[in-house]
Design a protein around this motif. Sequence first.
Motif, PDB file in Angstrom:
ATOM      1  N   ALA A   1      22.271 -84.206  -8.780  1.00  0.00           N
ATOM      2  CA  ALA A   1      23.464 -83.549  -8.653  1.00  0.00           C
ATOM      3  C   ALA A   1      23.741 -82.771  -7.886  1.00  0.00           C
ATOM      4  O   ALA A   1      24.490 -83.005  -6.144  1.00  0.00           O
ATOM      5  CB  ALA A   1      25.173 -84.168  -9.364  1.00  0.00           C
TER       6      ALA A   1
ATOM      7  N   ALA B   1      23.914 -82.398  -3.406  1.00  0.00           N
ATOM      8  CA  ALA B   1      25.337 -82.309  -2.649  1.00  0.00           C
ATOM      9  C   ALA B   1      25.330 -80.948  -1.661  1.00  0.00           C
ATOM     10  O   ALA B   1      25.624 -81.213  -1.231  1.00  0.00           O
ATOM     11  CB  ALA B   1      26.367 -81.734  -3.814  1.00  0.00           C
TER      12      ALA B   1
ATOM     13  N   SER C   1      28.750 -78.268  -8.559  1.00  0.00           N
ATOM     14  CA  SER C   1      29.102 -79.552  -8.672  1.00  0.00           C
ATOM     15  C   SER C   1      28.564 -79.222 -10.251  1.00  0.00           C
ATOM     16  O   SER C   1      28.496 -80.054 -11.023  1.00  0.00           O
ATOM     17  CB  SER C   1      27.749 -80.165  -7.942  1.00  0.00           C
TER      18      SER C   1
ATOM     19  N   THR D   1      28.893 -82.920 -13.474  1.00  0.00           N
ATOM     20  CA  THR D   1      28.805 -84.068 -12.036  1.00  0.00           C
ATOM     21  C   THR D   1      27.039 -84.216 -12.204  1.00  0.00           C
ATOM     22  O   THR D   1      25.975 -83.304 -12.464  1.00  0.00           O
ATOM     23  CB  THR D   1      28.977 -84.024 -10.755  1.00  0.00           C
TER      24      THR D   1
ATOM     25  N   TYR E   1      32.422 -84.686  -7.621  1.00  0.00           N
ATOM     26  CA  TYR E   1      31.480 -83.663  -7.439  1.00  0.00           C
ATOM     27  C   TYR E   1      31.912 -84.298  -5.113  1.00  0.00           C
ATOM     28  O   TYR E   1      31.765 -83.447  -5.099  1.00  0.00           O
ATOM     29  CB  TYR E   1      30.640 -85.958  -7.276  1.00  0.00           C
TER      30      TYR E   1
END
Length: 545
Positions: free
Chosen positions: A398, A402, A471, A476, A497
């Motif tokens: 994640a 991101a 994050s 997340t 997120y």
Amino acid sequence: PADATGSSEPAEAGSEDPVASAGAASPAAATVTDGTDSAEETADAAERPFRIVAVTSCPTGIAHTYMAAESLENAGREAGVEVTVEPQGSAGFTRVDPSVIAAADAVIFAHDVPVREKERFAGKPTVDVGVKAGINRPAELIAEVREKAARGEITSGSAPATPVERSGDAGEGYGTKLRKWLMSGVSYMVPFVAAGGLLIALGFAIGGYKVDKAPSVMDHFMWAQADSWAALLFQIGGVAFGFLVPVLAGYIAYGMADRPGLVPGFVGGSIALTINAGFLGGLAAGLIAGGVVIAIQKVNIPAALRGIMPVVVIPLISSAIVGFLMFVVIGKPIAEAQKGMTNWLNGLSGSNAILLGALLGLMMCFDLGGPVNKVAYTFATAGIAVSSPSDSAMKIMAAVMAAGMVPPLAMALATTVRGKLFTHTERENGKAAWVLGASFISEGAIPFAAADPLRVIPASMAGGAITGALSMAFDTTLRAPHGGIFVVPLIGNPLLYLVAIAAGVCVTTALVVVLKGMRKPAPGAAAGSGEAAAQSAEAKQPVAA
């Protein structure tokens, strides 16, 4: 400068009738019968524009490949040069017509993975560089290859033995070759990662987190039940993930030793899975397999045996050696190292996890799809490349995705809020960057970084580090290895997120605007800024009316 000036008028003359020019330039069409024909041929060759054939490719075969192709084509038009590009992307490639290659005066290779069927271009002046050079300095490459053609420098007609040796200059160090070997494996692995990861993520999204306990769909499948379809998607994704390590190892070996490296590479990668050596084992197996095949190929073989070498002897001996080394010698230590790394990741929490997120964010934004970016991405995908990844692995995935979305989204926002700081072309690129950033294609920020690296790259790294850290702090998670904003429903804590991404985008945008606002106009740029102001005024006039 003198060369460019001298060639401008002939280029214009040749461009008025490209069909006639092409016919005059074709070696097959020109037959010297007497002095008059020879003189006419020389005159025609002088009138037609300089012709270049180029090949572009990158590890993923998506963004860099086509951006380099576009840059070379645009630079060719500006220089009055005919540039024909063959982008060798992830979806395959359309070969340039052999007659176009025969009529070309020079060749440019801008690539980070081996050029396929490179022997087609042998015997012509050649410039061989990385794909980023094709994006950032296409005009220099065109000028360099024209100088080589003027001096009569040509490449050898015999191709070296391996794809990697064919993919760069003869003086390349082993560090550069090692990077290309690894990128060769990663480039073939990424489609399996994307397909398998998204299928598994969709299976979890439809069937819940117990879908991994579902029985085989061969034994139990109900057409009208969503759980059966979820199990089907999950199990197909699991099969796709099962190819990751063998494909990685096989194509690392292929990058080193061409097709003879595929068999021992795949065998070694499969053994790495069998002994739980995982991703690290695949890397080691690929390098060992390629090295073993290269060593076998250097042995002097009697002429009577050369015919069976590629199909019998090399696969047999190399697979046996690689299998022995992986099972008996180095497999267990690598498996222990893989286990140790997994346990370390599972134990990350608090400030350590946040620092790792910041580091991965910095790496994702450092070269925007280049080797450092790929290291961070591959590290993340290796963690989720199992049927039941740990929470730590999903948090890392994640954070990586991101952070990778930040640079293009930030450049798009910057061109929107302070368009006067950017050129007209950059503002147009900013529109495309919205979609590229939302799709997790970091390369969307490359045009901005190429034009102003000292401002764009540090600003992107700052925003990426903040997004990665946030994050991880927000816990997340992500099971899908790609997809950007389109897989938000598959993300754990999706609202937080999006907050992490928005924070990084705002930081990068603010830094870019401030840094560009502090920039002093270059001498002689007044005319260009005046033109930009005039264009801006013209664009605003209808709105004001």
